[in-house]
Design a protein around this motif. Structure first.
Motif: not given
Length: 457
Positions: A143-159, A198-199
């Motif tokens: 559940e913590i992982a989802v909340r951090v993921g929801r908050a993050t907009k990764l750069r296009d080059a990042v996997h 992470s590419s």
């Protein structure tokens, strides 16, 4: 006599403290029964993909090397070997993601279970934790992982793999180690700083280092909790620095005081052995195939309209069978040519077949901003096939199979587990394993279950 030196201390960010407090608030007895039941489905699915992935040559070779990297009592799936928990987490995490059949969560924009569970499984073995303690830590970490993921907009080059899910890994490990809220907040900041470069191109080019991104999320996330325990401190607001400015371009968390929503029940399970970004195009192509059965040789062009970031898989250069799992063109072509996207389709022979190469070259992937606007609730795609005669067929998929909005039934999920686990252990042992996972919270030692798996090899 001078005083003994003290560890260097920093003050974790308000965000890290809030995440730690939220993680600490979870108690298994307070989690709704349907959430616990679904968590056990995720555990079973992840055990299955780890067992199947353990048969791959590079994972077997890494497992053979693992005891020399760190001796310990944590099991290496698919072998009778053991290693230190963080090393086993690396090996089993890499194996679990290698077949591209691990579960995922579109709200996390990631695959939380395989980034978290191998580490927690290994640490629970090492610490002699009960099944209930393991399951509690797993739910909190997910559940913590989802909340951090929801908050993050990764750069296009990042996997996405190897990035923000590490926070859930560290939180789950901190729960198993019995860390308090202050130490857990430090583990969170440490984990953010231990993310890797992470590419996206690693997956697209067919490089298996991409699977090590997941392995190292497990490895580094587990170590982050132990490093906090040892007295190390993280960069204040490493979360914002790493996920908002380095790997990501925006980090905007919203953190509640208590868990009211459980995102793990809104996950997806895979039956197609490829990136989830391929699944809606696969099903749209399948709908055209079912209704119109176009002659592949008569196809002039195929256009796939999808959302950003699925357009990252839009290239037509498919280097090998692993790259095929990250190519929309290959996956649509495989559906049209072979009528399947099961794991047996992803071979170098099929990738390099002249008919496949010819059809892949005809596929173009474009973003449809209207589909991007539907994220994260809906991950849709539209496929248009134009024949040489000029006739055009079109179909759209909004809810590919396996998601919370179009779920697989228990028979299909259990069948998948039997198939994958059966690649490594005897069928009767797989049946027993499924039964034991269904009552995992009753097991006094998770290590007994791990021992049963090794005995069944």
């Amino acid at each position: 006599m001078s005083a003994a030196p003290q560890p260097v201390r920093t003050e974790p960010s308000t965000t890290a403290k809030a995440l730690a407090a939220l993680a600490m608030s979870l108690r298994l007895g307070d989690v709704p029964a349907e959430v616990v039941a679904h968590a056990k489905l995720i555990v079973r699915d992840t055990v299955g993909v780890m067992l199947a992935g353990s048969r791959l040559p590079e994972i077997r070779n890494l497992a053979a090397l693992a005891p020399t990297l760190g001796q310990g009592r944590a099991s290496l799936f698919g072998t009778k070997l053991t290693a230190a928990a963080h090393v086993a987490a690396l090996v089993n995490g890499a194996g679990g993601v290698s077949l591209e059949l691990d579960e995922g969560n579109q709200f996390a924009i990631n695959h939380p279970a395989v980034h978290i569970m191998p580490a927690l499984w290994a640490l629970a073995e090492e610490l002699d934790c009960s099944g209930a303690i393991f399951l509690e830590a797993f739910i909190a970490g997910y559940e913590i992982a989802v909340r951090v993921g929801r908050a993050t907009k990764l750069r296009d080059a990042v996997h996405p793999f190897g990035t923000h899910a590490i926070i859930g890994t560290a939180v789950g490990a901190a729960r198993l180690l019995g860390l308090d809220a202050a130490a857990t907040a430090q583990a969170i900041e440490l984990a953010a700083g231990l993310s890797i470069a992470s590419s996206q191109n690693a997956a697209n080019s067919g490089a298996s280092v991409r699977n090590l991104y997941t392995g190292f999320t497990n490895h580094n996330g587990l170590l982050a909790a132990r490093l906090a325990q040892a007295g190390f401190s993280g960069e204040p607001d490493a979360l914002g620095a790493v996920f908002g400015r380095i790997l990501g371009e925006r980090f905007t968390p919203t953190i509640e005081e208590r868990f009211e929503t459980f995102f793990l029940t809104r996950n997806y399970f895979k039956i197609y052995a490829c990136s989830r970004w391929n699944h809606a195009p696969i099903e749209a192509a399948a709908a055209i195939q079912a209704e119109h059965a176009p002659d592949v040789e008569a196809i002039a062009a195929v256009t796939v309209f999808t959302y950003d970031p699925a357009t990252r898989l839009g290239g037509t250069a498919v280097a090998n069978a692993y790259a095929a799992k990250h190519s929309i063109a290959f996956n649509v072509a495989a559906r049209l040519l072979h009528g399947s996207n099961a794991r047996e389709v992803y071979t170098d022979e099929i990738v390099r077949a002249p008919a496949m190469a010819a059809l892949i070259a005809k596929v173009r992937v474009e973003e449809d901003r209207a589909l991007t606007a539907l994220l994260p609730e809906i991950r849709a795609a539209r496929v248009e096939i134009r024949l040489k005669t000029g006739k055009t067929f079109s179909a759209r998929s909004d809810v590919p199979i396996g998601g919370f909005d179009n779920p697989l039934g228990e028979e299909a999920l259990l069948g998948k587990f039997r198939d994958l686990a059966g690649l490594a252990i005897r069928s009767e042992a797989a049946e027993n394993l499924a039964r034991e996972i269904a009552r995992i919270e009753e097991l006094p030692r998770l290590g007994d279950l791990a021992g049963d798996i090794q005995a069944a090899l």
